[in-house]
Write a protein that holds these residues in place. Sequence first.
Motif, PDB file in Angstrom:
ATOM      1  N   LEU A  16     -92.652 -61.669   7.213  1.00 24.93           N
ATOM      2  CA  LEU A  16     -91.744 -62.142   8.245  1.00 24.93           C
ATOM      3  C   LEU A  16     -91.101 -60.947   8.954  1.00 24.93           C
ATOM      4  N   ASN A  30     -90.521 -71.973   2.627  1.00 24.25           N
ATOM      5  CA  ASN A  30     -89.634 -73.098   2.325  1.00 24.25           C
ATOM      6  C   ASN A  30     -90.349 -74.277   1.675  1.00 24.25           C
ATOM      7  N   CYS A  33     -94.496 -67.895   8.286  1.00 18.65           N
ATOM      8  CA  CYS A  33     -93.870 -67.384   7.062  1.00 18.65           C
ATOM      9  C   CYS A  33     -92.641 -68.213   6.695  1.00 18.65           C
ATOM     10  N   LEU A  34     -91.830 -68.580   7.687  1.00 22.10           N
ATOM     11  CA  LEU A  34     -90.627 -69.374   7.423  1.00 22.10           C
ATOM     12  C   LEU A  34     -90.986 -70.750   6.859  1.00 22.10           C
ATOM     13  N   LEU A  39     -91.653 -63.199   2.842  1.00 18.31           N
ATOM     14  CA  LEU A  39     -90.487 -62.572   3.460  1.00 18.31           C
ATOM     15  C   LEU A  39     -90.827 -61.182   3.998  1.00 18.31           C
TER      16      LEU A  39
END
Length: 408
Positions: free
Chosen positions: A346, A379, A374-375, A343
């Motif tokens: 990001l 996840n 990063c996303l 995060l």
Amino acid sequence: MELARRLTLTDAVAIGLGSMIGAGVFSVWGPAIEVAGSGLLIALAIAAVVAFCNATSSAQLAAVHPVSGGTYAYARAEIGPWWGFIAGWCFVIGKIASCAAMALTFAAYAAPDGWQVPVAILAVAALATVNCFGVTRTALLTRILVIISLIGLTVVVAGGFTASASATPAPLPDVTAYGVLQGAGLLFFAFAGYARIATMGEEVVDPARTIPRAIALALTGAVVVYALIAVVVMLTLGADAGSTAAPLAAVVDAAGWTALAPVVRVAAASASLGALLALITGIGRTTLAMARESDLPRFLAAVHPRWKVPQRAEIAIAIIVIVIVLFADLRNAIGFSSFGVLLYYLIANAAAFRQSGAARRYPRVLQVVGVLGCLVLVNTLPIVASLIGTGVVLVGVAYRMLRLRLVR
């Protein structure tokens, strides 16, 4: 009071390597192989690409904003205070988890059974004390620890390639897209050390030139080392790497070089100490920057008049890490750390994307790839680590909202 600019290019590269070599080489292979299986090298490549994109964003931002705090300071300047706070908070919580992981890794290699927790606590206290007496001492000790680590890893690589000719490694799990991505997310934990260079921008000589070069050199060196170790572990241990707490010592045993196993354990302990030392240093600087803006208690903003280091911040961090060590699980610590750091980067990519003109050093496509990477990786992390990470981030947001309301 400002920090003193004393770190050269060599010092900065040593701190970056000390942060990365140790975090990945000695603690992440088991969890990564369990989920990525025979796709381990693909996962490593994905993690390296995302890390490279993040590194270029950090270098571009650090060249324009040569102050302590890393993306906390960059995002405040480029996007706004709230984004800076979230970045800084994610960095602090993620890296505190990394500190606990490194302390436990050190103890697993250096301490006999039953003594791991006391030894881990002692290591945290000792390195925090070193940091309190000046950043040049930190850089010198980190350089020594990196050299010791590389000697041990050379033994592992030589032994591994010797053993691979006759070894029959346990079959690796089949490749799945989700497993490879989760493995990349866990392996990313190993690459995050270059942030330590950027967070120390207020202490680096000629930061606009030194920081980008140091980040590139440290990251390149780490990728080469990780690739060699990944191949060796796969060829000699296979899936068995996931069932041992000391996979690199197992590689040497597989080669029949049992007399050199202590060398590997010393190297593992040194690498973990180097990573822990650099982590405490970097978190201290981000904490200092946040405290200066009242995003953390102002009490932590003090810089020691003689040693020019944020002693209060570093002592507070050491106390928190010691508490975590008493209750931590290594695997969850790695997942939680990756959550916070992904995060953080990001937001770093988003801040770098907004830069233009003379500030721009790299094409925007790298920042876009960094954001998407990063996303995706955040996840795919273990669900427990993600849930805990989300909760802690929300606690930080609530704290800042309450503080701002009280100020008004």
